[in-house]
Design a protein around this motif. Sequence first.
Motif, PDB file in Angstrom:
ATOM      1  N   ALA A 212       5.740 -55.276 -48.892  1.00 48.25           N
ATOM      2  CA  ALA A 212       6.664 -54.547 -49.768  1.00 48.25           C
ATOM      3  C   ALA A 212       6.122 -53.190 -50.186  1.00 48.25           C
ATOM      4  CB  ALA A 212       6.964 -55.384 -51.009  1.00 48.25           C
ATOM      5  N   ASP A 213       5.002 -52.776 -49.635  1.00 49.58           N
ATOM      6  CA  ASP A 213       4.408 -51.476 -49.969  1.00 49.58           C
ATOM      7  C   ASP A 213       5.125 -50.395 -49.150  1.00 49.58           C
ATOM      8  OD1 ASP A 213       2.889 -49.246 -50.483  1.00 49.58           O
ATOM      9  OD2 ASP A 213       0.948 -50.257 -50.255  1.00 49.58           O
ATOM     10  N   HIS A 214       6.229 -49.910 -49.693  1.00 53.41           N
ATOM     11  CA  HIS A 214       7.057 -48.950 -48.957  1.00 53.41           C
ATOM     12  C   HIS A 214       6.336 -47.620 -48.746  1.00 53.41           C
ATOM     13  CE1 HIS A 214       9.998 -51.952 -49.464  1.00 53.41           C
ATOM     14  NE2 HIS A 214      10.436 -51.590 -50.661  1.00 53.41           N
ATOM     15  N   ALA A 215       5.536 -47.209 -49.704  1.00 54.87           N
ATOM     16  CA  ALA A 215       4.790 -45.957 -49.559  1.00 54.87           C
ATOM     17  C   ALA A 215       3.839 -46.035 -48.375  1.00 54.87           C
ATOM     18  CB  ALA A 215       4.032 -45.638 -50.844  1.00 54.87           C
ATOM     19  N   ALA A 216       3.181 -47.193 -48.231  1.00 55.86           N
ATOM     20  CA  ALA A 216       2.274 -47.381 -47.101  1.00 55.86           C
ATOM     21  C   ALA A 216       3.046 -47.375 -45.788  1.00 55.86           C
ATOM     22  CB  ALA A 216       1.503 -48.685 -47.258  1.00 55.86           C
ATOM     23  N   ARG A 217       4.242 -47.950 -45.797  1.00 57.71           N
ATOM     24  CA  ARG A 217       5.038 -47.991 -44.561  1.00 57.71           C
ATOM     25  C   ARG A 217       5.447 -46.579 -44.138  1.00 57.71           C
ATOM     26  NH1 ARG A 217       6.885 -52.532 -42.432  1.00 57.71           N
ATOM     27  NH2 ARG A 217       6.696 -53.663 -44.416  1.00 57.71           N
ATOM     28  N   LEU A 218       5.788 -45.738 -45.094  1.00 60.52           N
ATOM     29  CA  LEU A 218       6.119 -44.354 -44.762  1.00 60.52           C
ATOM     30  C   LEU A 218       4.883 -43.588 -44.305  1.00 60.52           C
ATOM     31  CD1 LEU A 218       8.639 -43.492 -47.616  1.00 60.52           C
ATOM     32  CD2 LEU A 218       9.134 -43.818 -45.190  1.00 60.52           C
ATOM     33  N   GLU A 219       3.744 -43.889 -44.905  1.00 61.91           N
ATOM     34  CA  GLU A 219       2.491 -43.290 -44.461  1.00 61.91           C
ATOM     35  C   GLU A 219       2.199 -43.686 -43.015  1.00 61.91           C
ATOM     36  OE1 GLU A 219      -2.263 -43.288 -45.715  1.00 61.91           O
ATOM     37  OE2 GLU A 219      -0.773 -44.269 -47.019  1.00 61.91           O
ATOM     38  N   LEU A 220       2.485 -44.952 -42.704  1.00 60.86           N
ATOM     39  CA  LEU A 220       2.280 -45.433 -41.335  1.00 60.86           C
ATOM     40  C   LEU A 220       3.234 -44.724 -40.370  1.00 60.86           C
ATOM     41  CD1 LEU A 220       0.833 -47.424 -39.449  1.00 60.86           C
ATOM     42  CD2 LEU A 220       2.627 -49.092 -39.974  1.00 60.86           C
ATOM     43  N   SER A 221       4.475 -44.505 -40.793  1.00 61.33           N
ATOM     44  CA  SER A 221       5.436 -43.778 -39.955  1.00 61.33           C
ATOM     45  C   SER A 221       4.914 -42.390 -39.623  1.00 61.33           C
ATOM     46  CB  SER A 221       6.787 -43.682 -40.680  1.00 61.33           C
ATOM     47  OG  SER A 221       7.693 -42.876 -39.948  1.00 61.33           O
ATOM     48  N   ARG A 222       4.370 -41.695 -40.636  1.00 63.47           N
ATOM     49  CA  ARG A 222       3.825 -40.347 -40.390  1.00 63.47           C
ATOM     50  C   ARG A 222       2.624 -40.400 -39.450  1.00 63.47           C
ATOM     51  NH1 ARG A 222       5.183 -40.026 -45.937  1.00 63.47           N
ATOM     52  NH2 ARG A 222       3.052 -40.582 -46.573  1.00 63.47           N
ATOM     53  N   ALA A 223       1.792 -41.435 -39.611  1.00 67.29           N
ATOM     54  CA  ALA A 223       0.612 -41.568 -38.750  1.00 67.29           C
ATOM     55  C   ALA A 223       1.023 -41.835 -37.304  1.00 67.29           C
ATOM     56  CB  ALA A 223      -0.283 -42.689 -39.261  1.00 67.29           C
ATOM     57  N   TYR A 224       2.033 -42.680 -37.113  1.00 65.14           N
ATOM     58  CA  TYR A 224       2.539 -42.932 -35.757  1.00 65.14           C
ATOM     59  C   TYR A 224       3.087 -41.634 -35.153  1.00 65.14           C
ATOM     60  CZ  TYR A 224       2.418 -48.076 -36.246  1.00 65.14           C
ATOM     61  OH  TYR A 224       2.044 -49.392 -36.381  1.00 65.14           O
ATOM     62  N   ALA A 225       3.862 -40.888 -35.944  1.00 68.58           N
ATOM     63  CA  ALA A 225       4.449 -39.646 -35.442  1.00 68.58           C
ATOM     64  C   ALA A 225       3.367 -38.656 -35.041  1.00 68.58           C
ATOM     65  CB  ALA A 225       5.365 -39.031 -36.502  1.00 68.58           C
ATOM     66  N   ALA A 226       2.287 -38.617 -35.806  1.00 71.81           N
ATOM     67  CA  ALA A 226       1.187 -37.704 -35.481  1.00 71.81           C
ATOM     68  C   ALA A 226       0.544 -38.053 -34.149  1.00 71.81           C
ATOM     69  CB  ALA A 226       0.143 -37.722 -36.591  1.00 71.81           C
ATOM     70  N   GLN A 227       0.671 -39.328 -33.734  1.00 71.62           N
ATOM     71  CA  GLN A 227       0.132 -39.774 -32.450  1.00 71.62           C
ATOM     72  C   GLN A 227       1.201 -39.781 -31.350  1.00 71.62           C
ATOM     73  OE1 GLN A 227      -1.586 -43.656 -33.138  1.00 71.62           O
ATOM     74  NE2 GLN A 227      -3.021 -42.906 -34.688  1.00 71.62           N
ATOM     75  N   SER A 228       2.364 -39.191 -31.652  1.00 78.01           N
ATOM     76  CA  SER A 228       3.514 -39.157 -30.716  1.00 78.01           C
ATOM     77  C   SER A 228       4.029 -40.552 -30.394  1.00 78.01           C
ATOM     78  CB  SER A 228       3.143 -38.412 -29.417  1.00 78.01           C
ATOM     79  OG  SER A 228       2.824 -37.061 -29.693  1.00 78.01           O
ATOM     80  N   ARG A 229       3.822 -41.491 -31.287  1.00 78.65           N
ATOM     81  CA  ARG A 229       4.365 -42.855 -31.133  1.00 78.65           C
ATOM     82  C   ARG A 229       5.688 -42.879 -31.911  1.00 78.65           C
ATOM     83  NH1 ARG A 229      -0.845 -46.349 -32.865  1.00 78.65           N
ATOM     84  NH2 ARG A 229       0.624 -48.104 -32.647  1.00 78.65           N
ATOM     85  N   PHE A 230       6.689 -42.191 -31.353  1.00 82.05           N
ATOM     86  CA  PHE A 230       7.882 -41.886 -32.119  1.00 82.05           C
ATOM     87  C   PHE A 230       8.776 -43.105 -32.343  1.00 82.05           C
ATOM     88  CE2 PHE A 230       6.840 -37.675 -30.189  1.00 82.05           C
ATOM     89  CZ  PHE A 230       6.438 -37.084 -31.376  1.00 82.05           C
ATOM     90  N   ARG A 231       8.856 -44.020 -31.398  1.00 82.88           N
ATOM     91  CA  ARG A 231       9.649 -45.227 -31.626  1.00 82.88           C
ATOM     92  C   ARG A 231       9.082 -46.016 -32.801  1.00 82.88           C
ATOM     93  NH1 ARG A 231      13.292 -48.650 -29.588  1.00 82.88           N
ATOM     94  NH2 ARG A 231      13.720 -47.284 -27.820  1.00 82.88           N
ATOM     95  N   GLU A 232       7.762 -46.192 -32.811  1.00 81.92           N
ATOM     96  CA  GLU A 232       7.144 -46.928 -33.906  1.00 81.92           C
ATOM     97  C   GLU A 232       7.305 -46.193 -35.230  1.00 81.92           C
ATOM     98  OE1 GLU A 232       3.223 -48.867 -32.033  1.00 81.92           O
ATOM     99  OE2 GLU A 232       3.827 -46.940 -31.151  1.00 81.92           O
ATOM    100  N   ALA A 233       7.248 -44.857 -35.184  1.00 80.22           N
ATOM    101  CA  ALA A 233       7.448 -44.066 -36.401  1.00 80.22           C
ATOM    102  C   ALA A 233       8.855 -44.273 -36.952  1.00 80.22           C
ATOM    103  CB  ALA A 233       7.199 -42.591 -36.105  1.00 80.22           C
TER     104      ALA A 233
END
Length: 285
Positions: A212-233
């Motif tokens: 339920a840590d939504h802030a962490a999930r958004l942080e993870l989305s940004r981290a995936y995007a930074a690695q060009s893992r756009f589907r996961e982001a």
Amino acid sequence: MSQFHFDVSLEEFESKVLALAQEVPVVVDFWAPWCEPCKTLKPLLEKLAEEYAGRFLLAKVNADESPELAQHFGVRSIPTVKVLFQGQLVDEFTGALPEGQIRAFLDRFALPPVAGSNPREEAAELCANGQFEEALAKLIEASRAKPEDQAIQLDAVEVLMHLGRNDEAGELLGGEYSQEVDRANALRARLALTAGAADTAEIEARLAANPADHAARLELSRAYAAQSRFREALEAALEVVIRDRSFDEGAGRKAVLQLFEALGGSDQYDDLIREFRRKMSAALN
């Protein structure tokens, strides 16, 4: 004048279109000076005709000046595009479509590329095989030969980003791209996402302990995007929308839209964007 796109009248139609269409697909664009969508579609088709370099030809018919042709082909609204090949009407569409859809349309009938004839296609094939350094060298060579071709320069930006050479990509994006405004802006947005680089394993562990840590999930989305893992982001950001659409004033939805903006300039992500637009619409309804 270009060898790949040209204006054509009723008197020239047989020699400029019907005869050529026996050997190569001819895209006939029915347009008119007063037509606002035509002002978007016609230059886009001209750009693609140059890029495809003879895999199809573009014949531009002013419907006001050649109403007989428009009537003969059953044109009821402007713009209308018809494709002729080997004596047949093989495809058509009406209205100004997005570039990605037009490329998909063209690829259904365009002649196969001649090996070595299109450096952008060669570079794309190298990228598909993970040969990014070789692709970059190909694009640099092509850009030296055609310094006015902004599409080649932006291809090089994408390759630099794949290689993690973001400073160089940023320098290239500092120029003006009057012919490729939307794509350049999308690449700038994508480059901005690299600022979210972080250890995904550590964030994933935090989420496993507290889903339920939504802030962490958004942080993870940004981290995936930074690695060009756009589907996961996109999946991570959309999950926030699904779990709590009002979290942090709609931060999940904003993150998804930011990813759409960053990916919107590249045809390779069109299907991914359409998929997640449908998913977000379902989540919000």
